[in-house]
Design a protein around this motif. Structure first.
Motif, PDB file in Angstrom:
ATOM      1  N   LEU A 138       0.830  -1.197   0.000  1.00 54.38           N
ATOM      2  CA  LEU A 138       0.000   0.000   0.000  1.00 54.38           C
ATOM      3  C   LEU A 138       0.870   1.255   0.000  1.00 54.38           C
ATOM      4  CD1 LEU A 138      -2.753   1.354   0.121  1.00 54.38           C
ATOM      5  CD2 LEU A 138      -2.701   1.090   2.629  1.00 54.38           C
ATOM      6  N   GLY A 139       1.977   1.202   0.756  1.00 55.71           N
ATOM      7  CA  GLY A 139       2.893   2.329   0.774  1.00 55.71           C
ATOM      8  C   GLY A 139       3.516   2.585  -0.585  1.00 55.71           C
ATOM      9  N   LEU A 140       3.884   1.501  -1.287  1.00 52.71           N
ATOM     10  CA  LEU A 140       4.427   1.645  -2.636  1.00 52.71           C
ATOM     11  C   LEU A 140       3.407   2.303  -3.563  1.00 52.71           C
ATOM     12  CD1 LEU A 140       6.215  -1.811  -3.126  1.00 52.71           C
ATOM     13  CD2 LEU A 140       7.317   0.412  -2.936  1.00 52.71           C
ATOM     14  N   LEU A 141       2.159   1.872  -3.459  1.00 56.14           N
ATOM     15  CA  LEU A 141       1.105   2.438  -4.297  1.00 56.14           C
ATOM     16  C   LEU A 141       0.908   3.921  -3.990  1.00 56.14           C
ATOM     17  CD1 LEU A 141      -1.152   2.078  -6.377  1.00 56.14           C
ATOM     18  CD2 LEU A 141      -2.653   1.363  -4.498  1.00 56.14           C
ATOM     19  N   LEU A 142       0.887   4.270  -2.710  1.00 51.62           N
ATOM     20  CA  LEU A 142       0.732   5.674  -2.328  1.00 51.62           C
ATOM     21  C   LEU A 142       1.905   6.514  -2.831  1.00 51.62           C
ATOM     22  CD1 LEU A 142      -0.644   5.493   1.340  1.00 51.62           C
ATOM     23  CD2 LEU A 142      -1.860   6.208  -0.719  1.00 51.62           C
ATOM     24  N   GLY A 143       3.104   5.946  -2.758  1.00 47.68           N
ATOM     25  CA  GLY A 143       4.265   6.671  -3.250  1.00 47.68           C
ATOM     26  C   GLY A 143       4.160   6.982  -4.725  1.00 47.68           C
ATOM     27  N   LEU A 144       3.705   5.998  -5.509  1.00 37.30           N
ATOM     28  CA  LEU A 144       3.543   6.215  -6.952  1.00 37.30           C
ATOM     29  C   LEU A 144       2.450   7.237  -7.242  1.00 37.30           C
ATOM     30  CD1 LEU A 144       3.835   2.528  -8.234  1.00 37.30           C
ATOM     31  CD2 LEU A 144       5.538   4.348  -8.440  1.00 37.30           C
ATOM     32  N   VAL A 145       1.343   7.155  -6.494  1.00 32.99           N
ATOM     33  CA  VAL A 145       0.261   8.125  -6.686  1.00 32.99           C
ATOM     34  C   VAL A 145       0.752   9.524  -6.338  1.00 32.99           C
ATOM     35  CG1 VAL A 145      -1.984   8.875  -5.819  1.00 32.99           C
ATOM     36  CG2 VAL A 145      -1.578   6.454  -6.327  1.00 32.99           C
ATOM     37  N   GLY A 146       1.458   9.629  -5.217  1.00 30.41           N
ATOM     38  CA  GLY A 146       1.933  10.932  -4.771  1.00 30.41           C
ATOM     39  C   GLY A 146       2.884  11.579  -5.754  1.00 30.41           C
ATOM     40  N   ILE A 147       3.851  10.801  -6.239  1.00 29.65           N
ATOM     41  CA  ILE A 147       4.830  11.381  -7.165  1.00 29.65           C
ATOM     42  C   ILE A 147       4.173  11.703  -8.499  1.00 29.65           C
ATOM     43  CG2 ILE A 147       5.735   9.296  -8.260  1.00 29.65           C
ATOM     44  CD1 ILE A 147       7.677  12.354  -6.966  1.00 29.65           C
TER      45      ILE A 147
END
Length: 310
Positions: A138-147
């Motif tokens: 989930l953290g990886l997904l949030l990181g991609l969404v954020g960037i």
């Protein structure tokens, strides 16, 4: 009257200094991006970094001799440390400095390479056999969404270029991100017995050779020795390449390394704040929201779950 006495033994200079050390380390580390912004008008990226590494080695090697710090044992370990230096310092700093030189804002560069824990976690599975938890995914997904939100907020759709910089700058910083991520994994796998300070010297030598070759092949190697450049170079050598490493050694010795790692996610916002104050670099509301989401994703990936109380 009760015999209860308020215990204030932890509120003294020594304890306060120890508590402040991780924060100071992060503050110092974040100035590296600002130093690039200040120094690059006076020297090309590879030339700038080559000079920085040479001066750092001239100071670090006598410190190792005076402190009688041991050197790594065995040719194989030296070679592994050299490879990690090419990735961790050569590819990482070379990519960041070249990206900023091509116009990328320092705060955005810090955010992009600050995603390193996400990429490292993604690589750790196939390379080290480590499995990610659901929270980390989930953290990886949030990181991609954020960037994606941050980059989208800077995109000029009419020209397909990023505001103030082109795709070349983005590719340079992404190369830096891949370099620091692979370098971290390589060092974790092959350099666990590396003495920190003498190992750093070997890494600087390897990275210095790489960047020196880059300067010879691709740059004019002209330097404008202005007061701004001299002060910036002095800061990067003395404060970042030496003081920050010695501070990291002290933190590890005191058992604070995990605390430093948990605070690394503060580097992008601290850098962005410094860049706003010094260079008036700004992100729109969408970009700021993306930064918060990306940093949240990094925290979810790197933060260790608390152990249940016995």
């Amino acid at each position: 009257m009760s015999n209860k006495i308020i215990n204030v033994k932890n509120i003294n200079g020594t304890d306060f200094g120890l508590a402040a050390m991780p924060v100071i380390f992060v503050l110092l580390w974040s100035t590296g991006f600002i130093g690039a912004k200040f120094g690059l008008p006076y020297a090309e990226p590879f030339t700038f970094l080559f000079i920085r590494f040479v001066l750092t080695l001239m100071l670090l090697i006598p410190i190792i001799w005076m402190m009688r710090i041991t050197w790594p044992s065995g040719t194989a370990l030296w070679l592994h440390i050299g490879v990690s230096g090419l990735l961790v310092h050569g590819a990482y700093l070379g990519g960041v400095f070249y990206g900023i030189n091509l116009g990328m804002p320092a705060g955005l560069a810090a955010l992009l390479v600050g995603l390193q824990p996400l990429l490292t976690a993604a690589f750790a599975g196939p390379l080290l056999g480590e499995r990610l938890t659901k929270r980390q995914w989930l953290g990886l997904l949030l990181g991609l969404v954020g960037i994606s939100l941050v980059l989208g907020s800077k995109l000029e759709f009419g020209t397909s270029l990023f505001a103030g910089f082109g795709m070349g700058a983005l590719l340079c910083v992404m190369a830096a991100l891949v370099g620091i991520s692979l370098g971290t994994l390589y060092q974790k796998r092959y350099c666990t017995s590396m003495p920190l300070l003498s190992g750093a010297v070997i890494q600087y030598i390897a990275a210095g050779v790489l960047l020196g070759i880059g300067a010879l092949l691709f740059e004019t190697r002209q330097v404008e020795w202005s007061m701004t450049f001299v002060l910036t170079l002095s800061w990067l050598v003395l404060i970042l390449s030496i003081a920050a490493i010695l501070l990291l050694m002290a933190l590890i010795k005191k058992g604070e390394a995990s605390r430093v790692a948990s605070l690394f996610y503060l580097v992008p916002p601290v850098t962005a704040l410094q860049a706003w104050w010094l260079f008036d670099e700004r992100l729109p509301a969408l970009g700021l929201a993306g930064m918060v989401i990306a940093i949240t994703g990094v925290v979810m990936v790197v933060r260790q779950p608390r152990q249940a109380a016995a």
